[in-house]
Design an enzyme around this catalytic site. Structure first.
Site, mmCIF file in Angstrom:
data_model
loop_
_atom_site.group_PDB
_atom_site.id
_atom_site.type_symbol
_atom_site.label_atom_id
_atom_site.label_comp_id
_atom_site.label_asym_id
_atom_site.label_seq_id
_atom_site.Cartn_x
_atom_site.Cartn_y
_atom_site.Cartn_z
ATOM 1 C CG ASP A 207 -9.120 3.558 5.164
ATOM 2 O OD1 ASP A 207 -7.974 3.521 5.638
ATOM 3 O OD2 ASP A 207 -9.467 2.974 4.116
ATOM 4 C CG HIS B 137 -4.789 5.141 1.998
ATOM 5 N ND1 HIS B 137 -5.603 6.016 2.662
ATOM 6 C CD2 HIS B 137 -5.464 3.961 1.967
ATOM 7 C CE1 HIS B 137 -6.719 5.397 3.028
ATOM 8 N NE2 HIS B 137 -6.663 4.154 2.615
ATOM 9 C CG HIS C 70 -7.983 0.718 -0.372
ATOM 10 N ND1 HIS C 70 -9.265 0.769 0.099
ATOM 11 C CD2 HIS C 70 -7.192 1.108 0.666
ATOM 12 C CE1 HIS C 70 -9.264 1.188 1.361
ATOM 13 N NE2 HIS C 70 -8.009 1.406 1.726
ATOM 14 C CD GLU D 64 -3.145 0.573 2.210
ATOM 15 O OE1 GLU D 64 -3.644 -0.544 2.368
ATOM 16 O OE2 GLU D 64 -3.412 1.552 2.918
#
Lengths: 156, 370
Positions: free
Chosen positions: A110, A97, A99, A38
């Protein structure tokens, strides 16, 4: 371009724009291969007239902890980035970020993490941004949300 | 255009001009530095300076208030060429002259050591301000008729013909010859300060916008004098500057060596032009305003500062108090509350050209994405 609810990012902001340079950075970090961890970073931008423009997306530093389903950034690195960009006239607006899914959605972690971050930070913003980049390169699949201490509101 | 002269002058006097206390503080720092240089040069058995001379916005009295108070002063030190001798008795190089002054300043008492730059020695103070000390030599020449002429050279990479005092002389000339008045520093100086304040009115602009010197040169080129109307003069000068930048971004120093302050593709000029593009709607609003209240709101928008709008509310309250002096106290209270609410609604409805956080975000709590 996203229309913003009233006072979502300051008293006059009506639209949110990501520059092509920023989108390029976000898409270049997509988790397209099974072994890719990630990724993520912070979003910086400008407030001018009624437009908020995200001009810069930072990328992971060696101090960040990364795995395929988890990404923890070094708080010192983050603050240093914020101070550096502020001295260049750019403001911290939020985080992003990745996924490993085509149409990403925020996990419960999150949700709680973003709300806690908003509550525990010192700032003048009515909301932060939370952007999640999936494996698709279609801008429509980008998850873009406003976060405050209580809730997430998706813009896309 | 609605006459807002008194408001623009009040803003200039209250929020732009440096208060005398701060000027005094700066003068003290400058003098302490001068004394240090004189004493330490003497102790190091180096030549004594002929004189010192302040330069830049401090000398021109065009410094404007910054919330961070990180003011910079330029204070030149001048030597006679014949006094500056190298180690073998020859002419001292520009680098050696700068190093000599640097050694005199660097007495080990500074938390952050002074820096030796190509054009000056920079003394950094913990409070955020700095004093730049350029080094000059005075060259005296005698022609075949025995007439003496003198000029000044700056210790840069080499000795370069340049004297920042020329800028102050030029500024004074423009101010005296073009201002329609003689009070309060004269109008041209006030307009330059007003414009410098505008270029620093949003914190994020400061590092990217045209320098104070560039703004001054452009203002001199575009200045529209207007006796008794600083608001009109400022408005017209800003319009003229905007048009001039649309035509060309290049700026040239008005004094020797006539350096290019900005070239035709200069990023800082371009940034200033872009900000003037943004502010154009405010200038339009100022020109189109039909009442003083509307005009004051537009001036507040221009500067991103509620100062003008606050004056509007104050003026309303004052008018009301005068009007209600013979009315009932209850009536006064209700009316005042109504006006305050009205002013707040107006203020909220106003679209400012930009808003941005004044401080950097300080991130709290740990966070993991998953």
């Amino acid at each position: 371009m996203y229309d913003l609810p009233k006072r979502a990012l300051g008293p006059h902001a009506k639209r949110l724009i990501f520059t092509p340079k920023t989108l390029k950075v976000l898409y270049s970090e997509r988790q397209l291969k099974p072994y890719q961890s990630e990724s993520g970073g912070q979003l910086f931008g400008e407030f001018a007239n009624d437009v908020v423009t995200v001009t810069t997306a930072s990328t992971p530093s060696p101090k960040d902890q990364r795995s395929r389903y988890r990404f923890t950034r070094s708080r010192n690195t983050e603050q240093a980035e914020i101070d550096h960009e502020f001295s260049n006239g750019l403001h911290y607006i939020g985080d992003w970020h990745t996924h490993p899914e085509p149409r990403p959605a925020p996990s419960s972690k999150d949700h709680s993490g973003a709300r806690r971050l908003f509550r525990t930070s010192r700032h003048e913003l009515p909301n932060f941004l939370l952007v999640i980049v999936g494996t698709s390169d279609d801008p429509a699949d980008l998850y873009v949300a406003l976060v405050n201490g209580r809730r997430l509101k998706q813009l896309s | 255009m609605i006459d807002c002269h008194k408001h623009v002058v009040a803003y200039h006097n209250d929020e732009i001009t440096l208060p005398e206390a701060e000027r005094g503080e700066m003068r003290n720092r400058r003098n302490a530095n001068r004394n240090r240089i004189k004493t330490r040069l003497k102790a190091n058995e180096k030549p004594a300076p002929a004189f010192f001379a302040s330069q830049g916005s401090y000398a021109d009295k065009t410094m404007v208030q910054y919330p961070d108070k990180d003011y910079d002063i330029d204070d030149g030190v001048y030597f006679r060429k014949e006094d500056l001798l190298g180690p073998n008795g020859g002419e001292m190089t520009a680098l050696l002259a700068r190093k000599m002054v640097f050694d005199a300043i660097n007495d080990g008492s500074f938390k952050t050591p002074p820096e030796l730059h190509t054009n000056c020695i920079r003394v950094l103070y913990a409070a955020g301000y700095n004093v730049d000390v350029p080094v000059y030599r005075i060259v005296t020449e005698t022609d075949i008729f025995g007439n003496e002429t003198a000029y000044v050279e700056l210790a840069g990479a080499d000795w370069i013909r340049s004297d920042a005092r020329d800028v102050s002389t030029w500024f004074d000339d423009v101010n005296q010859s073009r201002s329609p008045d003689t009070e309060n520093g004269r109008q041209f100086r006030r307009i330059v300060r007003d414009i410098k304040k505008l270029t620093n009115s949003r914190k994020s602009w400061r590092k990217r916008i045209l320098s104070g010197y560039g703004v001054t040169i452009l203002a001199a080129e575009c200045y529209v004098p207007f006796a008794g109307r600083d608001d009109y003069s400022l408005h017209a000068t800003l319009r003229a500057m905007h048009n001039r930048l649309k035509f060309s971004l290049a700026l040239q120093s008005p004094v020797e060596p006539y350096d290019h302050v900005a070239d035709h593709d200069d990023a800082r000029s371009k940034y200033f032009r872009a900000r003037l593009d943004d502010l154009e709607s405010c200038l339009d609003d100022i020109a189109a305003a039909e009442t003083e209240d509307e005009a004051l709101d537009a001036w507040s928008d221009l500067y991103g500062d509620d100062y003008f709008s606050d004056r509007k509310a104050k003026a309303q309250t004052e008018a009301l108090e005068t009007k209600s002096a013979d009315g009932s106290l209850l009536g006064l209270g209700l009316a005042a509350a109504g006006i305050a609410a009205g002013a707040a609604a107006l203020s909220a409805a106003r679209a400012k050209p930009s808003w941005e956080p004044s401080q950097a975000v300080s991130k709290g709590g740990g966070r993991t994405n998953a």
